[in-house]
Enzyme design. Structure first.
Site, PDB file in Angstrom:
ATOM      1  N   LYS A  67       0.876  -1.179   0.000  1.00  0.00           N
ATOM      2  CA  LYS A  67       0.000   0.000   0.000  1.00  0.00           C
ATOM      3  C   LYS A  67       0.905   1.218   0.000  1.00  0.00           C
ATOM      4  O   LYS A  67       1.832   1.303   0.817  1.00  0.00           O
ATOM      5  CB  LYS A  67      -0.911   0.013   1.223  1.00  0.00           C
ATOM      6  CG  LYS A  67      -1.799   1.272   1.250  1.00  0.00           C
ATOM      7  CD  LYS A  67      -2.900   1.193   2.276  1.00  0.00           C
ATOM      8  CE  LYS A  67      -2.436   1.614   3.642  1.00  0.00           C
ATOM      9  NZ  LYS A  67      -3.571   1.815   4.575  1.00  0.00           N
ATOM     10  N   ASP A 222      -0.296   4.475  16.069  1.00  0.00           N
ATOM     11  CA  ASP A 222       0.351   3.813  14.931  1.00  0.00           C
ATOM     12  C   ASP A 222       1.633   4.531  14.536  1.00  0.00           C
ATOM     13  O   ASP A 222       2.114   4.387  13.426  1.00  0.00           O
ATOM     14  CB  ASP A 222      -0.625   3.736  13.745  1.00  0.00           C
ATOM     15  CG  ASP A 222      -1.159   5.100  13.335  1.00  0.00           C
ATOM     16  OD1 ASP A 222      -0.790   6.108  13.998  1.00  0.00           O
ATOM     17  OD2 ASP A 222      -1.919   5.190  12.368  1.00  0.00           O
ATOM     18  N   LYS A 226       2.908   8.463  19.770  1.00  0.00           N
ATOM     19  CA  LYS A 226       1.467   8.476  20.050  1.00  0.00           C
ATOM     20  C   LYS A 226       1.168   7.576  21.258  1.00  0.00           C
ATOM     21  O   LYS A 226       1.901   6.624  21.526  1.00  0.00           O
ATOM     22  CB  LYS A 226       0.676   7.966  18.847  1.00  0.00           C
ATOM     23  CG  LYS A 226       0.463   9.006  17.759  1.00  0.00           C
ATOM     24  CD  LYS A 226      -0.554   8.460  16.772  1.00  0.00           C
ATOM     25  CE  LYS A 226      -0.792   9.378  15.617  1.00  0.00           C
ATOM     26  NZ  LYS A 226      -1.637   8.740  14.598  1.00  0.00           N
TER      27      LYS A 226
END
Ligand code: NAD
Length: 321
Positions: A67, A222, A226
């Protein structure tokens, strides 16, 4: 090769197909039949964009590809386009020839929702009644819709840093005919399942706000830095993830591992629970926590599934390439 444009995905892909594809590939990852390639993510110095690739190979499903995409923060304001943009490319593992190009935007939301949903199926108590949402943005709606299919939930509760976004959760609860209540974080004690899906860089939920027996799916973290939950919660919980290496580097476990509170060996693959090599939940009191970091193989699995559907329904565009 086949092309499946973004505009066709909504009419083709179902939550059930996404769930099946993700559950299968998590299982293949745990049995060593599928692996993810190192992730590339770059600030390209143009339009403040973050661009990268997530790829992998599933030997069991014969899915090879990547991707490509990322985040263009100015898209919406300047061009009326959504800020997250991605495309999936699939290749024939026998020959290396390009096989398909598939719009990846909606698929990303569906595969992310499928991941927490798979974790709920395999780790939440069977008698879970109340689902708690932390986060009420774009992904939260997909997460809640998919999760509601996994148990006989009777109530949705939600907290969000920006309360003006809570109607997003109300909308999904209404669709399902369930009551929705906005709560303070302490109110999360009522939840049997909690999903966090925010862009937070600080812990939101602490251990005292979670009741014994709860299953938590941390889906927002992710990226390095974070964070959604207090690292002590990972000490209190049995911790599962999609991919351990990604979990400890960019997922929710990064903080607890860096602080020495838990070790890499304390983090188990959800695929092992699916395959039956890890018992998963063994008691009604146990807190289980799934760290969903988002792996390339999830994208490839849902893209391969949508290509099959598009070919079956005569929607895929075939080009000689
Ligand atoms: P969004 O912009 O639509 O919503 C962001 C949410 O985070 C909102 O609920 C907002 O109120 C909340 N939020 C923003 N800043 C916050 C802060 N400082 N503290 C607490 N809450 C805060 O985004 P989205 O598309 O819903 O994505 C949510 C998160 O999910 C993002 O961090 C994104 O990177 C992540 N994500 C993860 C995966 C995965 O596979 N794990 C996949 C896609 C997206």
């Amino acid at each position: 090769m086949y092309i499946v444009p973004e505009k066709e995905i909504a009419g083709l892909m179902t939550r059930e197909a996404a769930f099946d594809a993700v559950e299968k590939v998590f299982a293949a990852m745990a049995s060593g039949d599928a692996y993810n390639f190192p992730v590339v993510r770059e600030a390209i110095g143009h339009e403040d964009a973050l661009y990268g690739f997530k790829g992998g190979f599933d030997r069991a499903g014969l899915t090879l590809g990547l991707k490509a995409g990322g985040y263009w923060p100015n898209n919406l304001e300047k061009r009326g386009l959504i800020n997250h943009q991605s495309t999936v490319f699939l290749f024939d593992p026998d020959t290396g020839k390009a096989k398909a190009m598939v719009g990846g935007n909606l698929l990303t939301a569906l595969r992310t929702a499928a991941a927490s949903s798979v974790s709920i199926k395999h780790l939440a108590r069977k008698d879970a009644k109340v689902i708690g949402m932390i986060g009420a943005g774009h992904q939260a709606k997909f997460q809640l819709r998919a999760a509601l299919e996994q148990r006989q939930f009777e109530k949705v509760i939600g907290w969000n840093l920006h309360p003006d976004m809570l109607p997003n959760l109300q909308e999904v609860a209404d669709e399902a005919g369930l009551p929705f209540e906005a709560v303070e974080l302490d109110g999360m004690r009522e939840a049997d399942v909690i999903i966090s899906i925010t862009s937070s860089f600080d812990a939101i939920l602490n251990t005292a706000q979670v009741s014994p027996g709860t299953h938590i799916a941390c889906m927002g973290t992710d990226t390095k830095g974070k964070q959604e939950v207090d690292p002590q919660l990972l000490v209190a919980a049995d911790v599962f993830t999609d991919e351990v290496a990604q979990s400890i580097s960019i997922g929710e476990t990064q903080h607890a591992v860096a602080q020495g509170l838990i070790q890499e060996a304390d983090v188990a693959q959800i695929g092992a629970v699916i395959n039956g090599t890890n018992p998963g939940r063994t008691s009604g009191d146990q807190i289980t926590l799934f760290d969903g970091t988002g792996v390339g193989l999830q994208d490839l699995a849902v893209a391969a599934s949508v290509v099959d559907l598009a070919v079956e329904q005569g929607i895929a565009i075939e080009v000689d390439f």
